[in-house]
Design a protein around this motif. Structure first.
Motif, PDB file in Angstrom:
ATOM      1  N   ARG A  53      -4.587  -0.779  -2.645  1.00 15.81           N
ATOM      2  CA  ARG A  53      -5.205  -1.883  -2.653  1.00 15.81           C
ATOM      3  C   ARG A  53      -4.596  -3.107  -1.955  1.00 15.81           C
ATOM      4  O   ARG A  53      -5.157  -3.918  -1.507  1.00 15.81           O
ATOM      5  N   ALA A  54      -3.346  -3.100  -1.834  1.00 18.93           N
ATOM      6  CA  ALA A  54      -2.550  -4.081  -1.144  1.00 18.93           C
ATOM      7  C   ALA A  54      -2.543  -3.823   0.412  1.00 18.93           C
ATOM      8  O   ALA A  54      -2.101  -4.842   1.206  1.00 18.93           O
ATOM      9  N   CYS A  55      -2.926  -2.798   1.025  1.00 25.50           N
ATOM     10  CA  CYS A  55      -2.805  -2.465   2.366  1.00 25.50           C
ATOM     11  C   CYS A  55      -4.083  -3.200   3.075  1.00 25.50           C
ATOM     12  O   CYS A  55      -5.208  -3.192   2.758  1.00 25.50           O
ATOM     13  N   VAL A  56      -3.662  -4.160   4.108  1.00 27.65           N
ATOM     14  CA  VAL A  56      -4.731  -4.796   4.911  1.00 27.65           C
ATOM     15  C   VAL A  56      -4.739  -4.215   6.277  1.00 27.65           C
ATOM     16  O   VAL A  56      -5.685  -4.709   7.186  1.00 27.65           O
ATOM     17  N   ARG A  76       2.783   4.287   4.783  1.00 34.26           N
ATOM     18  CA  ARG A  76       3.142   2.849   5.080  1.00 34.26           C
ATOM     19  C   ARG A  76       1.931   2.048   5.468  1.00 34.26           C
ATOM     20  O   ARG A  76       0.913   2.655   6.246  1.00 34.26           O
ATOM     21  N   CYS A  77       2.025   0.887   5.109  1.00 31.91           N
ATOM     22  CA  CYS A  77       0.795  -0.167   5.661  1.00 31.91           C
ATOM     23  C   CYS A  77       1.420  -1.502   5.382  1.00 31.91           C
ATOM     24  O   CYS A  77       2.606  -1.866   4.903  1.00 31.91           O
ATOM     25  N   ARG A  78       0.684  -2.319   6.393  1.00 29.13           N
ATOM     26  CA  ARG A  78       0.889  -3.751   6.316  1.00 29.13           C
ATOM     27  C   ARG A  78      -0.030  -4.606   4.937  1.00 29.13           C
ATOM     28  O   ARG A  78      -1.007  -4.329   4.838  1.00 29.13           O
ATOM     29  N   GLY A  82       2.294  -9.788   4.880  1.00 30.14           N
ATOM     30  CA  GLY A  82       2.984  -9.450   6.226  1.00 30.14           C
ATOM     31  C   GLY A  82       3.911  -8.209   5.774  1.00 30.14           C
ATOM     32  O   GLY A  82       4.683  -7.550   6.982  1.00 30.14           O
ATOM     33  N   SER A  83       4.398  -8.125   4.620  1.00 30.01           N
ATOM     34  CA  SER A  83       5.604  -7.189   4.335  1.00 30.01           C
ATOM     35  C   SER A  83       4.887  -5.854   4.401  1.00 30.01           C
ATOM     36  O   SER A  83       3.688  -5.591   4.695  1.00 30.01           O
ATOM     37  N   VAL A  84       6.012  -4.836   4.666  1.00 32.84           N
ATOM     38  CA  VAL A  84       5.700  -3.273   4.518  1.00 32.84           C
ATOM     39  C   VAL A  84       5.463  -2.693   3.348  1.00 32.84           C
ATOM     40  O   VAL A  84       6.475  -2.840   2.433  1.00 32.84           O
ATOM     41  N   ALA A  85       4.228  -2.078   2.921  1.00 36.03           N
ATOM     42  CA  ALA A  85       4.483  -1.342   1.745  1.00 36.03           C
ATOM     43  C   ALA A  85       4.336   0.239   1.793  1.00 36.03           C
ATOM     44  O   ALA A  85       3.877   0.615   3.014  1.00 36.03           O
ATOM     45  N   ALA A  86       5.288   0.930   1.091  1.00 39.21           N
ATOM     46  CA  ALA A  86       5.520   2.365   1.522  1.00 39.21           C
ATOM     47  C   ALA A  86       5.515   3.015   0.060  1.00 39.21           C
ATOM     48  O   ALA A  86       5.784   2.562  -1.179  1.00 39.21           O
TER      49      ALA A  86
END
Length: 172
Positions: A53-56, A76-78, A82-86
């Motif tokens: 859901r948070a990945c753009v 991983r995703c942005r 702008g932070s990296v979610a993993a």
């Protein structure tokens, strides 16, 4: 009177209809060379999921071999800010697995993780859940040429996934 009863019974049976057969479960690929599959993959498209859901954009997954034929998975995703979610964990081979079927208990919700399509050169992969609620089109490069994308989509479509609902992932 007997004729009316027979016609009524026949009409009732026809109205009830035959039970619908459930669609067969998707089929995982028979062979997966873990060493060739290992490495970084770029997410080309996915079915919407709460997990991402948070990945753009800039979504990737890196696989490394784990004991007993499992896979260490590092997603991983942005994020929007702008932070990296993993999220990382280990997927194990499903009990009595037929082909490339894995269970990923670290995903929320936990679930089955099947490789249902794979290019012979390992340029693209299609990963999905047997309930068809999760689907990812992955590639070794940030973009997939249209003819290869169509091959991957064809695999998903043939196995009953809603490819018209895919969200395409921006990659930088």
């Amino acid at each position: 009177m007997l004729r009316t009863l027979a016609l009524s019974l026949l009409a009732a049976c026809c109205a009830a209809g035959a039970p619908h057969a459930a669609a067969p479960a998707p089929r995982a690929v028979d062979q997966l060379d873990i060493q060739r599959y290992a490495g970084k993959w770029y997410e080309i498209a996915r079915l919407p999921s709460a997990l991402q859901r948070a990945c753009v954009g800039d979504a990737t997954v890196e696989y490394t071999p784990a004991p007993n034929g499992g896979l260490h998975i590092n997603n991983r995703c942005r994020a929007k800010d702008g932070s990296v979610a993993a999220v990382s964990g280990t997927a194990t081979r499903a009990e009595d697995a037929a082909g490339a079927q894995y269970q990923a208990p670290f995903l929320q919700p936990a679930g089955d993780y099947w490789v249902i399509g794979l290019d012979g050169e390992y340029r693209w992969a299609v990963v999905g859940s047997p309930d068809r609620k999760a689907l990812w089109i992955l590639a070794r490069a940030p973009q997939l040429p249209p003819e290869l994308l169509e091959q991957a989509l064809g695999v998903a479509r043939a196995q009953g996934y809603a490819v018209d609902e895919l969200q395409y992932t921006p990659q930088r």
